[in-house]
Motif scaffolding. Structure first.
Motif, PDB file in Angstrom:
ATOM      1  N   SER B 228       0.806  -1.222   0.000  1.00 20.81           N
ATOM      2  CA  SER B 228       0.000   0.000   0.000  1.00 20.81           C
ATOM      3  C   SER B 228       0.838   1.270   0.000  1.00 20.81           C
ATOM      4  N   ARG B 231      -0.084   4.597  -2.009  1.00 20.79           N
ATOM      5  CA  ARG B 231      -1.334   4.308  -2.697  1.00 20.79           C
ATOM      6  C   ARG B 231      -2.443   5.269  -2.295  1.00 20.79           C
ATOM      7  N   TYR B 237      -9.087   6.609   2.841  1.00 25.98           N
ATOM      8  CA  TYR B 237      -9.464   5.203   2.879  1.00 25.98           C
ATOM      9  C   TYR B 237     -10.841   5.009   3.470  1.00 25.98           C
ATOM     10  N   GLU B 263      -6.588  -1.395  -0.796  1.00 23.55           N
ATOM     11  CA  GLU B 263      -5.196  -0.948  -0.782  1.00 23.55           C
ATOM     12  C   GLU B 263      -4.379  -1.674   0.273  1.00 23.55           C
ATOM     13  N   ARG B 264      -5.016  -1.961   1.384  1.00 20.92           N
ATOM     14  CA  ARG B 264      -4.264  -2.695   2.404  1.00 20.92           C
ATOM     15  C   ARG B 264      -5.225  -3.346   3.382  1.00 20.92           C
TER      16      ARG B 264
END
Lengths: 446, 830
Positions: B228, B231, B237, B263-264
């Motif tokens: 990530s 990103r 997020y 993304e993570r």
């Protein structure tokens, strides 16, 4: 400290007192005195025999009665420390000798180990018996190679003659030693960092509590004493608590070693009765200052310096008097600073040492002592400083005092603070003019 | 203990740290080095406060009183105290608000920032950084440090998945302590000293299956998840708190998604399950969900080619195709990580079609539901006698960590008003571990064996013989106690022991003694035992004989849940068997049985093959209709973990076209068939489940709810006829990394290496195989592409292959004669 001599009038507080005789250092510098034969010839290991015949508790009481305090700098009563050990549970317990003598200005332990190693081994046997430990560890400063070799040879001799090992000296007591060399870190003189280093871990100080007596080496009950403390125990047993307590003051009894360096005529290590004045140490024993002096450090560089004046020279070498004067007796490493030595440069030398030796565990020491403080001194000494920088050093040092994990940050901060208190004019002169009040010739410690 | 924090009187338990008392009182102190579930060390010195306490007069034992007020006199400590390492004392007074404290805290923020780059605008941690927050709250806002900051490596790849910025590190030691204290893999330490101190590893990478957790606990942007990096910003997020469907642990996850893509993944907090830890397979294994070749539209085979169509059209084709097939000849199978709601949908579909051929796969030969005394993960963490059969690290990774909790012997802390204690003073660095309480049994050397006081290596497939022998010995010893000469009878019980089961008689007796002596013994087993019904029966009987609770690790996340709600064939004869010639049509959820050429051949001949899948595979290549499936990150639903805890699964906002879960399939099918089927939506399925389980799954709390074990009668009705244990020389072993997704997870693939064929070095030598060589070899019919990895932890004659959903754990035939080498192809072996 009941049972000890209480009549202060009769105490030996001067090396000129005819009753005083050099004891721990009696064979330092004597050719061939380090061998077991020589040691036995002068009555070596008799004290250990006597101690082994006593109950462990009796030995602890004897040491308590002598008033012997830790000679590593902090001055904690040795017998009291021993009495913290929990009752034996059948598993390992350790007596550790802190021989990582690294405080700048100190060198008393080195000669004891090099020239009279059996005295230390005997002291450890007695301590081991008192706390009922069967394993002793001597953690020797890495740079003390000669001391290491002498100790190793002495241990081999002692093992060969049944002095160490199973059933020492013909008794049913087992005791043996492990000799461990440090790898050149001042922080290993801190008892918990020493234990980590001995165990093969990174030399960071441990959290206290648990104290070593609860959980020390490998998590087992452990007592850690300085070389001189353990060597003193031999003579406390041999000559009695009263003999030991007859020297010194109410607060600080017995023998210590003044290790004088700096601008004096005859630097060296001198065995002295406690309570001796710094005037006697510096003038009589070390031959007096070479030229005018302005300050002296009473006990190694972590101890704040004192002005070189009559009032301070007449102070006795004892824990309480030094604490009252705003400094410490420390290890007894006396450093005399001459008048023409730039104090900023001198303190930079001290700061640089602690910066190099910071272990990096806690923030104030890693970022303050090891990073910021030396940079401030470099700035001043390069002639780039401003008066605000002096204020900043003072303020930063306040933030360092008492906030770090272990005393190393204090050891750097306190002398700086005291130097600002006594010689602020020199700092400000340097900040204003860009050149020191006393330009450097040779660095005094070089 | 009664204490005061500022003006707030507080009653706290003895042993509480002052920092927890401060938070419990509703005040705040900044801190960086303390971390929930880890030892307090007092390194950052940020949590300083003024602390004082009354003293007792040594002589009288009475409190020393303040003459002016008559109250107990407070003696303040001379220096500010690190509250994380200070214990509360009776009558203690804590001051966190005074000028002195403020000054100390200002000073410490200033020191912390001396070498910390002020690159927050470009730092991935910006906006979610503890140091940033604390600097705002407790700093002076300006720096007096005018020198160059320390320059060190900025983009150091600590491993393929974790990037270290050494300049940003503030040396809190959380990561270093984490590895020693939590997974027990000491792979990271401080190097150098003083101002030069930095963290680093002497190994190549971070060889621990739990390394990613250090990116969660790093208080600054020093340790970052490489999947990530750069990103997105933290405030962009979208956070989804959900439960991992990677394995049956039921670990809490937080999925961070942005603009329709994951993304993570970070660990979520579930004090009862994973605390704040997850394994690397779960954390880094999400990249596949965003892969370009996701199936996003339904597809129908036209002229031999799959063409994208609308759901309604696809379902008309499905309806028409199934219309021509005898309902009893239709098979419905979903993967064992489907949600309970999907399970209900599959049941409704099978009922509607009138088939008993319903199943979830992989499903081992024996039940994965524990009997009368199921063990929770808390039971595992507080056990004093653990017998583990299998490889929990790879079967249910969190179980591995909870076993390691038990070795510390510190029971889970009670929650405080502010949650988990920040500084639990019972925990210390390098605690002695009670390895003697742990016995691990596995046919090869497992990761957990490093921590076990006793390890047993039976032959592959030999768990049953070992367990039966142990059980017989346990019974014989019980009888011996009643004999006239118990000592002689006990010896007689040992006399018939056969060391070939993997352990000596003396060891077996010692193991039984340890379990008998334990106050809270727990038996844990996984796929190797469940693959053999006899072994399973012996394990259950042994647990009863020694009074142990049981924890069974199923093959996939919800295997226990799907078995519990009965996603099962009406008769064992109807169990999922893709090679069966009786089935004329298959509806498959996320399964790929056509990897096996025999099955593929059979499938060519089916009347209908309907596949619900996220990616094209060997089975979709043969399908008549392909329906787009969501991944486990995009589902709404519930799952039942190994300990029997119902946990919420929530959908992260991921762009996946027209993909749905299995309830969506049933909904669309019902619409095409003109029927309102149960399980046509998550809500509909939950209405059914509420009736069956008496739990409203819509109201499930974040940390889930333990489902009481099914009544014995209900279990009896569902008792499955025994199947025979398989044989073969390939042992398919559990894998913490999901092999089926590995090719689409580039970061994880680099970190983990490809799927390995592990064998004893002498076997490798005998077959001329070299380390890193890529080979293809048929395992149980499926050609597996594997990287050769000789390993002396594998017994001679056994070949280890990681599991796939279509290749369950256990023994399978291995055709070494058909082994094909890929010329010049080599790969890194992790």
């Amino acid at each position: 400290m009941s049972g000890a001599v209480t009549d202060t009038v009769d105490r030996i507080t001067s090396r000129r007192d005819p009753r005083f005789e050099v004891t721990l250092y009696a064979y330092v510098g004597v050719e061939g005195a380090h061998t077991l034969d020589a040691y036995l010839e002068r009555g070596g290991y008799d004290a250990a025999r006597r101690a082994l015949a006593m109950e462990p508790g009796e030995v602890v009481d004897l040491v308590k009665a002598s008033g012997l305090r830790g000679r590593g700098g902090a001055g904690f009563p040795a017998g009291v420390k021993w009495s913290f050990m929990p009752p034996p549970d059948g598993r390992d317990r350790y007596v550790v000798c802190n021989a990582d003598e690294s405080e700048p200005g100190s060198c008393k332990d080195r000669y004891l180990m090099e020239d009279d190693p059996h005295q230390l081994i005997e002291g450890m046997m007695i301590a081991g018996h008192a706390i009922q430990a069967t394993t002793g560890v001597i953690y020797v400063r890495g740079e003390y190679h000669h001391a290491y070799e002498r100790l190793r040879a002495a241990m081999e001799e002692a093992r060969a003659r049944g002095i160490l090992g199973r059933g020492v000296l013909g008794t049913d007591v087992d005791f043996d030693l492990i000799l461990h060399r440090g790898a050149g870190a001042y922080i290993c003189g801190e008892e918990t960092a020493l234990m980590n280093s001995f165990e093969g871990l990174r030399a960071n100080p441990r959290l206290k509590p648990p104290f070593p007596a609860q959980a020390g080496v490998y998590g087992r009950p452990t007592t850690i004493n300085n070389v001189t403390t353990l060597a003193s125990v031999v003579h406390v047993v041999a000559k009695g608590a009263d003999w030991f307590a007859a020297m010194g003051t109410d607060d600080s009894k017995g023998i210590h070693h003044a290790q004088v360096s700096g601008a004096v005529a005859r630097p060296g290590v001198f065995e002295v009765p406690l309570g001796i004045t710094y005037r006697e140490i510096i003038h009589d024993l070390a031959g007096g200052p070479v030229g005018p002096a302005k300050a002296f450090i009473p006990g190694g560089t972590s101890c704040p310096l004192l002005p070189f004046d009559d009032a301070h020279l007449d102070l006795p070498m004892e824990y309480a008097a030094m604490a009252n004067a705003g400094t410490m007796m420390g290890t007894g490493g006396v450093i005399v600073i001459p008048q023409d030595q730039c104090i900023v440069d001198a303190m930079y030398n001290v700061v640089r040492f602690y910066a190099h030796e910071s272990c990096g565990k806690c923030t104030p020491c890693r970022e303050g002592v090891a990073t910021w403080l030396p940079k401030m001194y470099q700035k001043l000494l390069a002639g780039l400083g401003t008066p605000e920088d002096v204020d900043l050093i003072e303020d930063m040092v306040k933030n360092l005092r008492g906030t770090a994990f272990c005393p190393l940050a204090d050891a750097a901060a306190w002398p700086v603070q005291k130097s600002l208190e006594l010689f602020r004019d020199e700092y400000e002169y340097l900040a204003h003019h860009g050149t020191p009040m006393y330009p450097a010739k040779d660095r005094w410690s070089a | 203990m009664k204490i005061h924090v500022n003006d707030v009187p507080l009653d706290v338990a003895p042993g509480t740290s002052v920092i927890d008392a401060v938070f419990a009182a509703g005040y705040d102190v900044p801190y960086f080095c303390s971390q929930e579930y880890m030892s307090p060390i007092g390194a950052c010195r940020m949590c300083l406060a003024r602390v004082g306490a009354p003293r007792k007069d040594r002589a009288t034992g009475e409190w020393i009183l303040d003459e002016a007020t008559g109250d107990a006199k407070i003696f303040w400590f001379p220096n500010p105290m690190a509250t994380c390492t200070t214990q509360v004392m009776e009558g203690m007074v804590v001051d966190t608000l005074s000028k002195e404290v403020k000054r100390a805290q200002n000073g410490m923020v200033e020191f912390t920032l001396v070498n910390h780059p002020l690159d927050c605008p470009t730092c991935d941690k910006g906006g979610a950084c503890e140091l940033q927050d604390r600097a705002y709250e407790y700093g002076t806002g300006e720096s007096r440090f005018v020198f160059d900051k320390r320059h060190q490596e900025k983009h150091h790849a600590l491993s393929e998945a974790i990037t270290l910025d050494r300049e940003r590190c503030i040396h809190c030691k959380r990561c270093v302590r984490y590895f020693e204290e939590v997974p027990g893999d000491e792979v990271l330490d401080f190097i150098e000293r003083g101002g030069h101190t930095y963290i680093g590893t002497l190994e190549d990478g971070l060889p621990s299956p739990f390394s990613g957790n250090i990116t969660d606990i790093c208080p600054v942007g020093a340790l970052l998840d490489s999947t990530s990096r750069f990103r997105g910003r933290n405030w962009e997020y979208h956070h989804t708190d959900t439960t991992s469907l990677d394995d049956p642990s039921g670990a809490a996850l937080r999925i961070d998604a942005r603009t329709g893509r994951i993304e993570r993944i970070k660990a979520g907090l579930n004090d009862e399950v994973n605390k704040t830890w997850i394994d690397d397979g779960t954390r880094f294994g999400h990249e596949y969900a965003d892969h370009a070749d996701r199936i996003t539209l339904p597809m129908v085979r036209k002229d031999g080619r799959l063409e994208p169509v609308a759901w309604s059209e696809a379902m008309r084709v499905v309806r028409d195709k199934l219309g021509g097939v005898d309902g009893t000849k239709v098979g419905v199978a979903i993967r064992a990580d489907a949600t309970l709601e999907e399970g209900v949908a599959a049941q409704a579909l099978a009922a509607h079609l009138g088939t008993g051929r319903l199943d979830h796969a992989p499903r081992p030969a024996a039940s994965v539901l524990p009997g009368g005394a199921p063990a929770t993960l808390r039971d595992v963490a507080t056990s004093d006698g653990l017998l583990v059969l299998g490889d929990p690290t790879h079967e249910a990774a969190i179980v591995d960590l909870r076993i390691k909790d038990a070795l510390k012997g510190v029971p889970p802390a009670d929650l405080l008003p502010h949650g988990v204690p920040i500084a639990d003073l019972r925990l210390t660095e390098r605690m002695p571990r009670k390895t003697e309480i742990l016995t691990v049994v596995a046919p090869y050397r497992t990761d957990l064996m490093k921590h076990a006081g006793r390890t047993v290596t039976p032959p592959a497939g030999g768990e049953g013989a070992l367990l039966r022998a142990l059980l017989a010995l346990a019974h014989a010893r019980t009888e011996a106690q009643g004999a006239s000469d118990p000592g002689k009878a006990a010896d007689a019980a040992l006399a018939g022991w056969d060391d070939a089961v993997g352990m000596s008689a003396a060891d077996a007796a010692a193991l039984l003694d340890a379990l008998a002596a334990a106050e809270a013994p727990v038996l844990i087993w996984g796929g190797f035992v469940s693959a053999d019904p006899d072994a399973d029966a012996a394990a259950r009987a042994l647990a009863t004989a020694v009074g142990a609770k049981t924890l069974i690790l199923g093959p996939m996340a919800n295997a226990a849940g799907l078995e519990r709600i009965g996603v099962l064939p009406s008769h064992e004869r109807y169990a999922y068997d893709p090679a069966s010639s009786e089935v004329r049509a298959w509806i498959l959820g996320d399964l790929d049985p056509a990897q096996d050429p025999t099955v593929a051949k059979r499938f060519a001949d089916l009347d209908a093959l309907i596949v619900h899948a996220a990616f094209e595979n060997a089975t979709t290549a043969l399908a008549d209709v392909v329906l787009p499936a969501v991944t486990g990150y995009e589902k709404e639903g519930s799952t039942l973990n190994a300990e029997g805890r119902l946990l919420p699964v929530r959908a992260a906002p991921v762009e996946a076209g027209a993909a749905t879960d299995f309830t969506g399939v049933v909904k669309a099918y019902g619409e095409a068939a003109g029927e309102r089927l149960e399980g046509r939506s998550v809500r509909s399925a939950r209405r059914v489940l509420k009736k069956r389980l008496d739990v409203d799954l819509a109201e499930l709390p974040d940390d889930g709810r333990l489902l009481p074990p099914a009544p014995a009668a209900a279990r009896g009705a569902r008792a499955l006829p025994a199947r025979r244990a398989a044989t073969g020389s390939a042992l398919v072993v559990p894998s913490l990394v999901r092999i089926e997704h590995l090719d689409r997870n580039p970061t994880l693939l680099r970190e983990h290496g490809g799927p390995t064929l592990r064998m004893h070095p002498s076997d490798a030598h005998a077959h001329g195989l070299t380390r890193g060589e890529v080979v293809t070899v048929p395992v149980g019919g499926i050609p597996r592409r594997l990287v050769v990895a000789p390993d002396d932890g594998v017994p001679e004659g056994t070949w280890l292959v990681p599991t796939l959903p279509d290749q369950p754990v256990g023994l399978h035939p291995l055709d070494l004669d058909a082994l094909r080498r890929e010329r010049g192809e080599t790969a890194e072996v992790a």
